[in-house]
Design an enzyme around this catalytic site. Structure first.
Site, PDB file in Angstrom:
ATOM      1  N   GLU A 182       0.839  -1.213   0.000  1.00  0.00           N
ATOM      2  CA  GLU A 182       0.000   0.000   0.000  1.00  0.00           C
ATOM      3  C   GLU A 182       0.868   1.254   0.000  1.00  0.00           C
ATOM      4  O   GLU A 182       1.997   1.229   0.503  1.00  0.00           O
ATOM      5  CB  GLU A 182      -0.877   0.021   1.265  1.00  0.00           C
ATOM      6  CG  GLU A 182      -2.341  -0.187   1.038  1.00  0.00           C
ATOM      7  CD  GLU A 182      -3.056   0.908   0.253  1.00  0.00           C
ATOM      8  OE1 GLU A 182      -2.507   1.426  -0.739  1.00  0.00           O
ATOM      9  OE2 GLU A 182      -4.180   1.232   0.627  1.00  0.00           O
ATOM     10  N   ASP A 183       0.328   2.330  -0.557  1.00  0.00           N
ATOM     11  CA  ASP A 183       1.041   3.610  -0.490  1.00  0.00           C
ATOM     12  C   ASP A 183       0.872   4.255   0.878  1.00  0.00           C
ATOM     13  O   ASP A 183       1.821   4.742   1.476  1.00  0.00           O
ATOM     14  CB  ASP A 183       0.551   4.559  -1.610  1.00  0.00           C
ATOM     15  CG  ASP A 183      -0.975   4.664  -1.690  1.00  0.00           C
ATOM     16  OD1 ASP A 183      -1.684   4.080  -0.851  1.00  0.00           O
ATOM     17  OD2 ASP A 183      -1.465   5.340  -2.620  1.00  0.00           O
ATOM     18  N   ASP A 219      -4.619   5.129   5.940  1.00  0.00           N
ATOM     19  CA  ASP A 219      -5.230   6.343   6.495  1.00  0.00           C
ATOM     20  C   ASP A 219      -6.285   5.903   7.526  1.00  0.00           C
ATOM     21  O   ASP A 219      -5.940   5.593   8.662  1.00  0.00           O
ATOM     22  CB  ASP A 219      -5.805   7.133   5.305  1.00  0.00           C
ATOM     23  CG  ASP A 219      -6.310   8.499   5.665  1.00  0.00           C
ATOM     24  OD1 ASP A 219      -5.745   9.130   6.559  1.00  0.00           O
ATOM     25  OD2 ASP A 219      -7.287   8.970   5.039  1.00  0.00           O
ATOM     26  N   LYS A 263      -0.691   7.007   8.598  1.00  0.00           N
ATOM     27  CA  LYS A 263      -1.230   8.162   9.337  1.00  0.00           C
ATOM     28  C   LYS A 263      -2.033   7.619  10.511  1.00  0.00           C
ATOM     29  O   LYS A 263      -3.264   7.532  10.434  1.00  0.00           O
ATOM     30  CB  LYS A 263      -2.195   8.946   8.427  1.00  0.00           C
ATOM     31  CG  LYS A 263      -1.599  10.036   7.597  1.00  0.00           C
ATOM     32  CD  LYS A 263      -2.748  10.873   7.008  1.00  0.00           C
ATOM     33  CE  LYS A 263      -2.502  11.216   5.582  1.00  0.00           C
ATOM     34  NZ  LYS A 263      -3.666  11.859   4.931  1.00  0.00           N
ATOM     35  N   PHE A 291      -2.543  16.015   4.152  1.00  0.00           N
ATOM     36  CA  PHE A 291      -2.791  15.378   2.867  1.00  0.00           C
ATOM     37  C   PHE A 291      -1.520  15.479   2.037  1.00  0.00           C
ATOM     38  O   PHE A 291      -1.000  16.567   1.822  1.00  0.00           O
ATOM     39  CB  PHE A 291      -3.960  16.039   2.133  1.00  0.00           C
ATOM     40  CG  PHE A 291      -4.367  15.279   0.920  1.00  0.00           C
ATOM     41  CD1 PHE A 291      -5.198  14.171   1.021  1.00  0.00           C
ATOM     42  CD2 PHE A 291      -3.885  15.644  -0.337  1.00  0.00           C
ATOM     43  CE1 PHE A 291      -5.557  13.449  -0.104  1.00  0.00           C
ATOM     44  CE2 PHE A 291      -4.232  14.920  -1.466  1.00  0.00           C
ATOM     45  CZ  PHE A 291      -5.068  13.814  -1.346  1.00  0.00           C
ATOM     46  N   ASP A 347      -1.895  10.857  -5.212  1.00  0.00           N
ATOM     47  CA  ASP A 347      -2.442  11.883  -6.104  1.00  0.00           C
ATOM     48  C   ASP A 347      -3.377  12.851  -5.403  1.00  0.00           C
ATOM     49  O   ASP A 347      -3.897  12.574  -4.318  1.00  0.00           O
ATOM     50  CB  ASP A 347      -3.230  11.206  -7.233  1.00  0.00           C
ATOM     51  CG  ASP A 347      -4.575  10.660  -6.742  1.00  0.00           C
ATOM     52  OD1 ASP A 347      -4.570   9.862  -5.776  1.00  0.00           O
ATOM     53  OD2 ASP A 347      -5.623  11.038  -7.285  1.00  0.00           O
TER      54      ASP A 347
HETATM   55  P1  IMP Z   1      -7.969   4.358   3.907  1.00  0.00           P
HETATM   56  O1  IMP Z   1      -8.957   3.330   3.470  1.00  0.00           O
HETATM   57  O2  IMP Z   1      -8.656   5.549   4.564  1.00  0.00           O
HETATM   58  O3  IMP Z   1      -6.856   3.820   4.766  1.00  0.00           O
HETATM   59  O4  IMP Z   1      -7.391   5.014   2.596  1.00  0.00           O
HETATM   60  C1  IMP Z   1      -6.296   4.606   1.911  1.00  0.00           C
HETATM   61  C2  IMP Z   1      -6.278   5.259   0.547  1.00  0.00           C
HETATM   62  O5  IMP Z   1      -6.713   6.636   0.588  1.00  0.00           O
HETATM   63  C3  IMP Z   1      -4.854   5.316   0.039  1.00  0.00           C
HETATM   64  O6  IMP Z   1      -4.512   4.139  -0.662  1.00  0.00           O
HETATM   65  C4  IMP Z   1      -4.867   6.560  -0.828  1.00  0.00           C
HETATM   66  O7  IMP Z   1      -5.296   6.221  -2.132  1.00  0.00           O
HETATM   67  C5  IMP Z   1      -5.898   7.474  -0.195  1.00  0.00           C
HETATM   68  N1  IMP Z   1      -5.256   8.477   0.684  1.00  0.00           N
HETATM   69  C6  IMP Z   1      -5.295   8.537   2.023  1.00  0.00           C
HETATM   70  N2  IMP Z   1      -4.572   9.593   2.490  1.00  0.00           N
HETATM   71  C7  IMP Z   1      -4.062  10.208   1.402  1.00  0.00           C
HETATM   72  C8  IMP Z   1      -3.195  11.358   1.224  1.00  0.00           C
HETATM   73  O8  IMP Z   1      -2.728  12.037   2.162  1.00  0.00           O
HETATM   74  N3  IMP Z   1      -2.873  11.660  -0.057  1.00  0.00           N
HETATM   75  C9  IMP Z   1      -3.322  10.948  -1.137  1.00  0.00           C
HETATM   76  N4  IMP Z   1      -4.117   9.877  -1.006  1.00  0.00           N
HETATM   77  C10 IMP Z   1      -4.482   9.490   0.243  1.00  0.00           C
END
Ligand code: IMP
Length: 179
Positions: free
Chosen positions: A99-100, A103, A131, A152, A159
């Site tokens: 994963e990148d 969040d 995060k 962010f 992106d």
């Molecule tokens: P989660 O399901 O909330 O953990 O979201 C993960 C996904 O949200 C990541 O794979 C990103 O595509 C997107 N995302 C979350 N935070 C950021 C950010 O700071 N910048 C860009 N994309 C984000």
């Protein structure tokens, strides 16, 4: 530096160094396992991270891609729709989800469940960024590159409206770009 970027949070050299460190930890973790190891990268954000990380994994591996979109399901739980599924069976295979950023954690939670239901031997997660202050789901990545504050971020795959993925560093956008 790109004109829309306010500041660089993580420089390219630091990302490269971290990929080397993670690659060696991952190599050690799986070196005694007899089972195949498949890295599953989530499109599109994790592509640059996958490309750097695999240079430093000194094991026979395969990699594959999944693309999912998440939406709010019933009882405010999240559901994911699979846009691109894996090409192979993962029965009795070790999976390392790439994963990148983690969040809220809803995305990896849903995918971990899905991969376990497909019969994976073990599902672990490596994420370049984490995060933790934003976490809602009860999950965490097993291997983390950098913990970052609640900002962010863009670049290195991440992106804003599909832009900035190609930047070689992790940066924070100027406020006026969001307006
Ligand atoms: P989660 O399901 O909330 O953990 O979201 C993960 C996904 O949200 C990541 O794979 C990103 O595509 C997107 N995302 C979350 N935070 C950021 C950010 O700071 N910048 C860009 N994309 C984000």
């Amino acid at each position: 530096m790109h004109k829309d970027v306010k500041s660089i949070l993580i420089e390219e050299a630091a990302i490269e160094e971290k990929c080397a460190e993670l690659g060696s930890i991952i190599t050690k973790h799986y070196s005694d396992s007899e089972k195949p190891l498949v890295l599953v990268a989530l499109l599109k954000g994790s592509v640059p991270f996958l490309a750097r990380l695999i240079k430093y994994i000194d094991l026979d591996i395969e990699y594959d891609f999944m693309d999912v979109s998440s939406y709010e399901g019933t009882n405010s739980t999240r559901d994911i729709k699979i846009l691109k599924d894996l090409d192979r069976s993962i029965k009795d295979v070790n999976i390392l989800l790439v994963e990148d950023i983690v969040d809220t954690g809803h995305t990896i939670e849903a995918i971990i469940n899905l991969l376990n239901n497909k019969g994976a031997a073990e599902v672990k997660v490596v994420s370049l960024l984490d995060k933790p202050s934003r976490r809602e789901a009860n999950v965490k990545a097993d291997f983390v590159g950098f913990e970052i504050p609640n900002e962010f971020v863009i670049g290195f795959g991440l992106d804003f409206n599909e832009k900035y993925r190609q930047l070689p560093y992790i940066g924070i956008l100027k406020d006026e770009i969001y307006q």
